[in-house]
Write a protein that holds these residues in place. Structure first.
Motif, short mmCIF file in Angstrom:
data_model
loop_
_atom_site.label_atom_id
_atom_site.label_comp_id
_atom_site.label_asym_id
_atom_site.label_seq_id
_atom_site.Cartn_x
_atom_site.Cartn_y
_atom_site.Cartn_z
N UNK A 158 0.85 -1.20 0.00
CA UNK A 158 0.00 0.00 0.00
C UNK A 158 0.88 1.24 0.00
N UNK A 159 0.51 2.20 -0.82
CA UNK A 159 1.30 3.42 -0.96
C UNK A 159 0.58 4.59 -0.27
N UNK A 160 1.33 5.27 0.59
CA UNK A 160 0.79 6.35 1.41
C UNK A 160 1.59 7.63 1.19
N UNK A 161 0.89 8.76 1.20
CA UNK A 161 1.55 10.06 1.11
C UNK A 161 1.37 10.77 2.45
N UNK A 162 2.48 10.93 3.16
CA UNK A 162 2.46 11.44 4.54
C UNK A 162 2.87 12.91 4.55
N UNK A 163 1.96 13.75 5.05
CA UNK A 163 2.22 15.18 5.18
C UNK A 163 1.65 15.66 6.51
N UNK A 164 1.97 16.88 6.89
CA UNK A 164 1.45 17.43 8.16
C UNK A 164 1.73 18.92 8.20
N UNK A 165 1.20 19.56 9.23
CA UNK A 165 1.54 20.94 9.59
C UNK A 165 1.39 21.91 8.42
N UNK A 166 0.20 21.89 7.82
CA UNK A 166 -0.09 22.83 6.74
C UNK A 166 -0.17 24.26 7.28
N UNK A 167 -0.73 24.44 8.46
CA UNK A 167 -0.87 25.75 9.10
C UNK A 167 -1.55 26.75 8.17
N UNK A 168 -2.66 26.34 7.58
CA UNK A 168 -3.38 27.22 6.67
C UNK A 168 -3.79 28.50 7.39
N UNK A 169 -3.52 29.63 6.74
CA UNK A 169 -3.82 30.93 7.32
C UNK A 169 -2.63 31.60 7.98
N UNK A 170 -1.51 30.91 8.05
CA UNK A 170 -0.34 31.48 8.72
C UNK A 170 0.38 32.46 7.81
N UNK A 171 1.04 33.44 8.43
CA UNK A 171 1.86 34.40 7.69
C UNK A 171 3.31 34.27 8.14
N UNK B 272 5.82 3.22 1.09
CA UNK B 272 5.28 1.95 0.59
C UNK B 272 5.30 0.93 1.71
N UNK B 273 4.14 0.36 1.98
CA UNK B 273 3.98 -0.64 3.03
C UNK B 273 3.85 -2.00 2.36
N UNK B 274 4.88 -2.85 2.60
CA UNK B 274 4.91 -4.14 1.94
C UNK B 274 3.90 -5.13 2.50
N UNK B 275 3.87 -6.31 1.88
CA UNK B 275 2.92 -7.35 2.30
C UNK B 275 3.16 -7.78 3.74
N UNK B 276 4.43 -7.73 4.17
CA UNK B 276 4.78 -8.15 5.54
C UNK B 276 4.91 -6.97 6.49
N UNK B 277 4.49 -5.77 6.04
CA UNK B 277 4.59 -4.59 6.87
C UNK B 277 5.91 -3.86 6.75
N UNK B 278 6.80 -4.33 5.88
CA UNK B 278 8.08 -3.64 5.68
C UNK B 278 7.83 -2.24 5.10
N UNK B 279 8.65 -1.29 5.54
CA UNK B 279 8.47 0.11 5.15
C UNK B 279 9.63 0.57 4.27
N UNK B 280 9.31 1.14 3.13
CA UNK B 280 10.28 1.89 2.34
C UNK B 280 9.70 3.28 2.14
#
Length: 386
Positions: free
Chosen positions: A1-14, A250-258
């Motif tokens: 499974x392929x995941x896109x990890x992001x955070x801390x957008x802080x919409x509205x910040x200057x 990318x989360x492999x079949x056995x839970x391996x992470x790349x």
């Protein structure tokens, strides 16, 4: 499974009163395009969607447009609230929004309620641990100690218990908004210290395949399975050297992470320049920074006249000006303030203050202004006492 990890957008910040909304909009365009191009199975947003609890309307509209685009692209999105967000406001209509594939987790009750997605290898359970204010949620988790480690650990205990009841081979992902031991902070994050302790150990997340963290603004790897994506934009000059990116996991079949980093667009770079003003204005080595947001630290022994006006002629996007005058050998800056004032009258103290701040004492005209001001004050005091 392929995941896109992001955070801390802080919409509205200057940034130093310069609106970042256009840059945030460009980033979110990039996020949606990257999700499509890399054919991700889910987007993970690990908190601090907004910069404050009651965000400006333009930030809310940008958030709304982004959710519509992700939903239209058929990309499931799992999102938690951070310490800058209002959990209740962000979580409004979460049940309805979930029908469009946007899954919000904003309270303690939802921590152990996963979003379950499937690929050719089976189920992946995605759990959300939003920012948990210890004093407000400790009763909900039945913990006695008021601290981040205690409440996050309690949330993880519930998650592991839920995971144990799922079919063997179920892989797991946790989104969490917290300060994890080993992470490096910047000047941009709001302090979440409780009782002098802000951090939780990474071992709290043992038992899950991947922990997608938010809160710290620098992209960093705590362990191969525990990572911060960092903020997509620099929100202080302490982030000038950051490479802003998202994690493609990318989360492999056995839970391996790349995992690999996908760079975010840089609308305007940040630069921290230090030196005497004449050197900053003439040194050809500073040419690459002429279009950057600039924080200039001036080391002139005497504060120069109109420094900002002079700097902006070469660096039109100068946002911050700091003075750190060079001190000659034997300078008495380390002598206590009380000792420096001893035996001096008010006019002399004022002149000493000017010298301390500017690096040189007042000239004759400035002394005359100071003397006249103190004479006026003394006269007013006398009249009030009479």
């Amino acid at each position: 499974m392929r995941l896109l990890h992001t955070s801390d957008w802080h919409l509205g910040r200057s940034l130093h009163r310069v609106s970042m909304l256009d840059a945030q909009s460009a980033f979110l365009d990039h996020l949606v395009d990257a999700a499509r191009a890399h054919e991700v199975d889910a987007v993970l947003v690990a908190g601090d969607v907004y910069d404050r609890a009651v965000p400006p309307l333009a930030a809310v509209e940008l958030f709304d447009r982004t959710l519509h685009r992700l939903a239209a692209a058929g990309v499931p999105t799992v999102m938690i609230s951070g310490n800058h967000d209002s959990a209740r406001r962000l979580g409004v209509a979460a049940g309805l929004i979930e029908r469009a594939g946007i899954h919000l987790r904003t309270g303690p009750d939802g921590c152990a309620v996963p979003v379950v997605l499937a690929d050719t290898y089976g189920d992946v359970a995605l759990y959300g641990v939003p920012y948990l204010e210890p004093a407000l949620v400790k009763d909900a988790f039945g913990v006695e100690r008021t601290g981040h480690e205690a409440v996050v650990a309690a949330a993880m205990d519930r998650i592991r218990a839920d995971l144990a009841g799922r079919p063997p081979g179920t892989r797991s992902v946790v989104l969490a908004h917290a300060f994890v031991v080993g992470g490096t902070a910047s000047d941009s994050e709001r302090d979440i210290t409780v009782g002098g302790v802000a951090a939780v150990p990474s071992a709290v997340f043992d038992g899950v395949d991947y922990a997608a963290l938010g809160h710290l603004h620098g992209c960093q790897t705590i362990t191969d399975r525990v990572r911060y994506s960092g903020s997509p934009l620099a929100y202080s000059f302490s982030e000038a050297a950051h490479r802003k990116s998202m994690w493609l996991v990318d989360l492999g079949a056995d839970g391996a992470v790349t995992a690999e980093r996908i760079d975010c667009p840089v609308p305007r770079p940040l630069a921290r320049l230090t030196g005497r003003i004449d050197d900053l204005l003439s040194d050809p080595a500073h040419e690459p920074y002429e279009d950057a947001f600039v924080e200039a630290t001036l080391t002139d022994p005497v504060r120069p006249a109109e420094p900002m006006a002079r700097l902006t002629k070469r660096f039109p996007h100068t946002l911050s000006l700091v003075f750190a005058p060079e001190r000659p050998p034997g300078d008495d800056d380390g002598v206590s303030y009380a000792r420096r004032l001893r035996g001096r009258d008010r006019r002399q103290i004022a002149e000493d203050f000017v010298a301390h701040v500017r690096g040189a004492g007042p000239d004759a005209a400035e002394r005359a202004v100071l003397s006249a001001a103190f004479d006026e004050v003394r006269t007013a005091d006398a009249e009030a006492a009479g």
